[in-house]
Each structure stands twice: as C-alpha cells, then as structure tokens.
Design a protein around this motif. Structure first.
Motif, PDB file in Angstrom:
ATOM      1  N   ARG A   1       0.824  -1.214   0.000  1.00  0.00           N
ATOM      2  CA  ARG A   1       0.000   0.000   0.000  1.00  0.00           C
ATOM      3  C   ARG A   1       0.856   1.261   0.000  1.00  0.00           C
ATOM      4  NH1 ARG A   1      -5.037  -1.547   4.081  1.00  0.00           N
ATOM      5  NH2 ARG A   1      -5.712  -3.392   2.900  1.00  0.00           N
ATOM      6  N   MET A   2       2.022   1.218   0.612  1.00  0.00           N
ATOM      7  CA  MET A   2       2.884   2.394   0.593  1.00  0.00           C
ATOM      8  C   MET A   2       3.438   2.647  -0.800  1.00  0.00           C
ATOM      9  SD  MET A   2       3.927   4.853   2.419  1.00  0.00           S
ATOM     10  CE  MET A   2       3.615   4.306   4.097  1.00  0.00           C
ATOM     11  N   LEU A   3       3.812   1.589  -1.506  1.00  0.00           N
ATOM     12  CA  LEU A   3       4.271   1.771  -2.885  1.00  0.00           C
ATOM     13  C   LEU A   3       3.150   2.307  -3.767  1.00  0.00           C
ATOM     14  CD1 LEU A   3       6.489  -1.417  -3.389  1.00  0.00           C
ATOM     15  CD2 LEU A   3       7.255   0.958  -3.183  1.00  0.00           C
ATOM     16  N   ASP A   4       1.943   1.811  -3.548  1.00  0.00           N
ATOM     17  CA  ASP A   4       0.811   2.320  -4.315  1.00  0.00           C
ATOM     18  C   ASP A   4       0.565   3.810  -4.009  1.00  0.00           C
ATOM     19  OD1 ASP A   4      -1.711   1.886  -5.958  1.00  0.00           O
ATOM     20  OD2 ASP A   4      -2.570   2.551  -4.043  1.00  0.00           O
ATOM     21  N   PHE A   5       0.693   4.176  -2.746  1.00  0.00           N
ATOM     22  CA  PHE A   5       0.510   5.580  -2.349  1.00  0.00           C
ATOM     23  C   PHE A   5       1.564   6.472  -2.995  1.00  0.00           C
ATOM     24  CE2 PHE A   5       2.157   8.790   0.648  1.00  0.00           C
ATOM     25  CZ  PHE A   5       1.097   9.681   0.645  1.00  0.00           C
ATOM     26  N   LEU A   6       2.819   6.055  -2.992  1.00  0.00           N
ATOM     27  CA  LEU A   6       3.881   6.870  -3.564  1.00  0.00           C
ATOM     28  C   LEU A   6       3.748   6.978  -5.079  1.00  0.00           C
ATOM     29  CD1 LEU A   6       6.909   5.573  -1.463  1.00  0.00           C
ATOM     30  CD2 LEU A   6       5.730   7.769  -1.240  1.00  0.00           C
TER      31      LEU A   6
ATOM     32  N   GLU B   1       0.520   9.383  -5.503  1.00  0.00           N
ATOM     33  CA  GLU B   1       0.556  10.750  -4.977  1.00  0.00           C
ATOM     34  C   GLU B   1       1.910  11.435  -5.150  1.00  0.00           C
ATOM     35  OE1 GLU B   1      -2.084  12.214  -3.942  1.00  0.00           O
ATOM     36  OE2 GLU B   1      -3.426  10.475  -3.925  1.00  0.00           O
ATOM     37  N   HIS B   2       2.992  10.680  -5.064  1.00  0.00           N
ATOM     38  CA  HIS B   2       4.321  11.293  -5.124  1.00  0.00           C
ATOM     39  C   HIS B   2       5.221  10.454  -6.027  1.00  0.00           C
ATOM     40  CE1 HIS B   2       3.188  13.899  -1.756  1.00  0.00           C
ATOM     41  NE2 HIS B   2       2.679  12.819  -1.194  1.00  0.00           N
ATOM     42  N   PRO B   3       4.936  10.404  -7.315  1.00  0.00           N
ATOM     43  CA  PRO B   3       5.760   9.560  -8.201  1.00  0.00           C
ATOM     44  C   PRO B   3       7.206  10.014  -8.287  1.00  0.00           C
ATOM     45  CG  PRO B   3       4.270  10.958  -9.466  1.00  0.00           C
ATOM     46  CD  PRO B   3       3.859  11.101  -8.038  1.00  0.00           C
ATOM     47  N   GLN B   4       7.468  11.307  -8.024  1.00  0.00           N
ATOM     48  CA  GLN B   4       8.836  11.794  -8.113  1.00  0.00           C
ATOM     49  C   GLN B   4       9.727  11.254  -6.991  1.00  0.00           C
ATOM     50  OE1 GLN B   4       6.286  13.543  -7.054  1.00  0.00           O
ATOM     51  NE2 GLN B   4       6.875  14.372  -5.047  1.00  0.00           N
ATOM     52  N   SER B   5       9.112  10.673  -5.954  1.00  0.00           N
ATOM     53  CA  SER B   5       9.897  10.160  -4.832  1.00  0.00           C
ATOM     54  C   SER B   5      10.428   8.754  -5.064  1.00  0.00           C
ATOM     55  CB  SER B   5       9.058  10.179  -3.559  1.00  0.00           C
ATOM     56  OG  SER B   5       7.958   9.292  -3.682  1.00  0.00           O
ATOM     57  N   LEU B   6       9.991   8.088  -6.112  1.00  0.00           N
ATOM     58  CA  LEU B   6      10.510   6.761  -6.417  1.00  0.00           C
ATOM     59  C   LEU B   6      11.916   6.871  -6.994  1.00  0.00           C
ATOM     60  CD1 LEU B   6       7.313   5.139  -7.953  1.00  0.00           C
ATOM     61  CD2 LEU B   6       8.196   4.906  -5.621  1.00  0.00           C
ATOM     62  N   PRO B   7      12.760   5.880  -6.794  1.00  0.00           N
ATOM     63  CA  PRO B   7      14.144   5.982  -7.268  1.00  0.00           C
ATOM     64  C   PRO B   7      14.213   6.181  -8.774  1.00  0.00           C
ATOM     65  CG  PRO B   7      13.891   4.126  -5.781  1.00  0.00           C
ATOM     66  CD  PRO B   7      12.521   4.618  -6.080  1.00  0.00           C
TER      67      PRO B   7
END
Length: 381
Positions: free
Chosen positions: A322-327, A330-336
């Motif tokens: 669920r945290m990966l889905d949230f990122l 909502e915040h795709p720029q925070s993924l590596p």
C-alpha cells in the motif's frame, strides 16, 4: 485308544472353570469399553484406560492357579506358567503405558493452545509430551528386561556380561551414544525449554513452527508445508532463532529505497493511516525512520508490530504494497530514478598550446613559467 476320563477331569475342570470365568470377564470388560467409548467425563476415561488391559489379563491370572491345581508335569508346568507370567507382564506394561498416555491427554486438555496468549500452555504441553515419551520408553524398557530375565539363558548371558562389564560397558556406551544423547537432550529441553510446541523458529535458514517434540527428534513445519526432522541434540549444540521464546508479539519491518525528494512526513502519516485501518496491527508500534543514505537513494524503514509472527509477516506485506501504491499515485517523483544532466553551453575554442589556462593548473604542482614553444619557421633547433 481309551481315554481315562477320571484323569482328564483333573485337567479339564480347573482349566474350564478358569477359562469360563476369564472369558466372561473379558466379554464384560470389552462391552464396558465399547459403552464408554463416547463418554467424556473423568470416570469414563479412567474406566477406558483400565478395562482393555484388564480384560486380557484376567483370563491369564485365572489360568495360573488353575494350572497349578492340575497334575501337570513339573517341567511343562514351569513352561506354561512362564508364558502366562509373560502375558501378565505384557498386560501390566500395556496398562502403565495407557495410564501415562491418559495422564498426558488430561494435562493437554486442561491447557489448550488455541488461545490468544498460549505461552504458559505451550510450556506445560512441551514438558508433558517430552516427559511422557521418556516415561513410556522407560516402562517398556524395564518391562522387556523383566520378561527376558525369566529365561535362564538370558540370566546366564547377563552374568557373563557383568563379569566383563568394563569392556562391554565401554563398547555399549560408544554404540548407544546417540540414543542416550537424545534422551538427555530431551530431558534438558523438557526442563529448560529452549523450544516449545508451536514456537516459531529459524532452523538452518528455514522459517517454521515446532509441530512435534518426540523422544529423539523434533518436527518443524516449514512455512510451505514441508517438514524438517531435527535431532534433539541439535537444539542443544547449535544456535537458532526462537521468535516466540518469551512472547508471541513481534516487530516487523518493511524497507523502501526512495529518492531524496520523498516527502517523509507524508509517508509517516500514510503509515499511521494504514496501521489504524488494519486488524493485524496490535496498536503498539508504527514508526517511520530514515535509516540509511547513499549517493542515489535514501532508505526508509517502516516498523510495525503484531500479535504473532504470522500476523507480522502479513502486515509487512500489506504495508509495503500500500505504501508503494501511495507513492506511485501521490508522489511519483519520490521513487528511485537515475539522473543525467547534459551541458547545453557551447564548447570553448581550444586554446593555443603556448597559452595554458591558469584555472586548470594544479596549484603548487607545476610552479614556474610555461614552456616556450618554437615559432613557426624557426629552424635554429
């Protein structure tokens, strides 16, 4: 061929009366066993334990005085009585083993493990199972020894063995080392309890639960339904992980590798929202921490708690998913991601060799004037 009925009556009457009473008692006791089969109160359980061995022992006990009352030859009488004594001893061994098993079942029934906090029940069940197996083995060993000692040849062998007890004892000790090692290890496990039934353990890198503790080995049920059979001595001689030694409560971690632009406060708030909405969470620990940084990413640890190891594993998977889905939502720029920056300015014209730039020289490494190059057309050199 004439039959001496008067002489035969000396044999038939005592044996017939003993068999008639013995078989009648056997039938009554077996009928009582069948009648009490589905009864679950204490007296019925005790009667079931006693009735079956007693049903087989009763005819044998009655035949002993019956045979002694006949004019049977001394040698044949001795052989017949020896067989009857062996049968009676076997029934007594059977009765004692059933009594130990019944006592074990009564203790297990009074301390069920199907409760939320089953630490005390698992401790008592482990001790009861291991000690009852050891006690049953001791009863059978003593009973078989008593039966063998009724034979004169065995007694003579025993006397000869005692005469050379030093060498025989040494050889027997070496040969029986695994047996006695497991026996002693079983007693140690029963008393100190490094493992208990239903404990969650890591053995040889495998995650599983202790399913059985026998007199010589332990059965560990691996998470994928395999069974690992481990000797008792292994748990005494090797280190292993026990996740439920003191309590079934457990902390679970989920690691995320994120970009430096990841919003940590938003991630912390989302983790709290996920935990509060999950029944697997025990309401104790819900922590978000930045635990590591590298040249490309940072490591975020999501720490949650659950009532047992199974719930902790499932909760970790849910939190991670669920945290990966949230990122991602909502915040795709925070993924590596991998950055590549290109310089769009024009490349400067190459400088003349006779005029090196000052900003590219190593400070203090090449002091002095630059080398003088010959002018074009100078042929003095």
């Amino acid at each position: 061929m004439t039959v001496d009925w008067q002489q035969a009556a000396l044999y038939l009457w005592p044996i017939s009366i003993a068999l008639a009473i013995g078989i009648s008692g056997w039938w009554l006791l077996m009928a009582l066993t069948r009648r009490l089969k589905d009864r679950d109160y204490r007296r019925a359980r005790i009667a079931r334990v006693i009735s079956r061995p007693l049903a087989f022992a009763l005819p044998l006990l009655l035949l002993i005085p019956a045979l002694e009352a006949t004019p049977l030859h001394e040698h044949r009488l001795e052989q017949a009585l020896r067989l009857l004594h062996i049968g009676v001893t076997g029934c007594v061994i059977w009765l004692l083993v059933r009594a130990v098993a019944a006592g074990e079942q009564a203790i297990l029934r009074d301390h069920p493990m199907e409760v939320a906090d089953n630490l005390e029940a698992r401790r008592i069940q482990t001790q009861t199972r291991v000690l009852s197996r050891v006690l049953m083995g001791a009863i059978i060993l003593v009973g078989v020894s008593l039966i063998l000692l009724t034979f004169p040849m065995v007694r003579q062998i025993g006397t000869a063995l005692l005469a050379s007890a030093g060498i025989i004892g040494l050889v027997a000790g070496i040969a029986a080392k695994p047996v006695f090692g497991n026996l002693i290890a079983g007693l140690q496990i029963a008393l100190t309890q490094p493992i208990r039934l239903d404990d969650v353990v890591i053995v040889e890198g495998e995650w599983g639960r202790v399913e059985e503790i026998n007199s010589s080995y332990v059965v560990v049920r691996i998470w994928d339904a395999r069974r690992m059979v481990v000797p008792l001595t292994w748990f005494i001689e090797h280190p292993f992980q026990n996740w439920t030694r003191r309590s079934a409560d457990l902390l679970g971690t989920a690691f995320l590798w994120l970009d430096y632009t990841a919003p940590i406060p938003a991630i912390r708030a989302e983790l709290e929202r996920i935990c509060k909405g999950e029944a697997l969470w025990d309401g104790q620990v819900c922590v978000t921490q930045v635990t590591e940084t590298s040249e490309h990413t940072l490591q975020v640890r999501l720490l949650v708690s659950a009532r047992n190891s199974g719930d902790a594993f499932d909760l970790r998977c849910i939190v991670r998913e669920r945290m990966l889905d949230f990122l991602a939502r909502e915040h795709p720029q925070s993924l590596p991601r991998t950055r590549a920056e290109l310089n769009q300015e024009a490349t400067p014209t190459r400088r003349a060799r006779s005029q090196p730039a000052e900003d590219v020289r190593s400070p203090g490494a090449e002091d002095g004037e630059p080398a003088v190059l010959p002018e074009p057309g100078d042929v003095s050199r």
